[in-house]
Write a protein that holds these residues in place. Sequence first.
Motif, PDB file in Angstrom:
ATOM      1  N   LYS A   7       0.867  -1.183   0.000  1.00  0.00           N
ATOM      2  CA  LYS A   7       0.000   0.000   0.000  1.00  0.00           C
ATOM      3  C   LYS A   7       0.897   1.225   0.000  1.00  0.00           C
ATOM      4  O   LYS A   7       1.681   1.449   0.901  1.00  0.00           O
ATOM      5  CB  LYS A   7      -0.913   0.001   1.224  1.00  0.00           C
ATOM      6  N   LEU A   8       0.778   2.022  -1.040  1.00  0.00           N
ATOM      7  CA  LEU A   8       1.673   3.155  -1.244  1.00  0.00           C
ATOM      8  C   LEU A   8       1.009   4.486  -0.932  1.00  0.00           C
ATOM      9  O   LEU A   8       1.651   5.418  -0.473  1.00  0.00           O
ATOM     10  CB  LEU A   8       2.154   3.157  -2.705  1.00  0.00           C
ATOM     11  N   TYR A  49      -2.006   0.536  -4.545  1.00  0.00           N
ATOM     12  CA  TYR A  49      -0.974  -0.460  -4.290  1.00  0.00           C
ATOM     13  C   TYR A  49      -0.032  -0.570  -5.488  1.00  0.00           C
ATOM     14  O   TYR A  49      -0.461  -0.410  -6.629  1.00  0.00           O
ATOM     15  CB  TYR A  49      -1.607  -1.840  -4.068  1.00  0.00           C
ATOM     16  N   GLU A  52       5.900  -4.796  -4.734  1.00  0.00           N
ATOM     17  CA  GLU A  52       7.041  -4.453  -3.881  1.00  0.00           C
ATOM     18  C   GLU A  52       8.328  -4.230  -4.666  1.00  0.00           C
ATOM     19  O   GLU A  52       9.191  -3.458  -4.246  1.00  0.00           O
ATOM     20  CB  GLU A  52       7.257  -5.509  -2.800  1.00  0.00           C
ATOM     21  N   GLU A  55       8.385  -0.519  -5.472  1.00  0.00           N
ATOM     22  CA  GLU A  55       8.071   0.419  -4.387  1.00  0.00           C
ATOM     23  C   GLU A  55       9.006   1.618  -4.335  1.00  0.00           C
ATOM     24  O   GLU A  55       8.551   2.761  -4.225  1.00  0.00           O
ATOM     25  CB  GLU A  55       8.091  -0.308  -3.042  1.00  0.00           C
ATOM     26  N   ARG A  59       7.802   5.469  -4.816  1.00  0.00           N
ATOM     27  CA  ARG A  59       7.934   6.487  -3.754  1.00  0.00           C
ATOM     28  C   ARG A  59       8.709   7.699  -4.263  1.00  0.00           C
ATOM     29  O   ARG A  59       8.384   8.835  -3.937  1.00  0.00           O
ATOM     30  CB  ARG A  59       8.591   5.892  -2.522  1.00  0.00           C
ATOM     31  N   GLU A  72       0.321  10.081   1.687  1.00  0.00           N
ATOM     32  CA  GLU A  72       1.083   8.861   1.500  1.00  0.00           C
ATOM     33  C   GLU A  72       1.027   8.020   2.765  1.00  0.00           C
ATOM     34  O   GLU A  72       1.092   8.533   3.865  1.00  0.00           O
ATOM     35  CB  GLU A  72       2.535   9.206   1.159  1.00  0.00           C
TER      36      GLU A  72
END
Length: 73
Positions: A7-8, A49, A52, A55, A59, A72
């Motif tokens: 979850k980002l 989402y 991974e 990620e 970000r 965020e």
Amino acid sequence: MEKHWIKLFVTPNPIRAEIVKQMLEEHQVPAVVINKQDSSYRFGQIELYVHESQESLARELLADNEYGAHEEN
């Protein structure tokens, strides 16, 4: 949902979630939006989402575009 998704981003604004999703996908970062809002009263959150493995790039893109400053997760 499959394993290994992070979850980002969380927001109450569905339009903002779609804008962030589109921005990530334009940079070849697949993203999934899950709407957890109540359909009648529009309370709750919308979660975005990413896998991974993407990620850190996701970000960075959020930070560069100032999308995640307050929302965020």
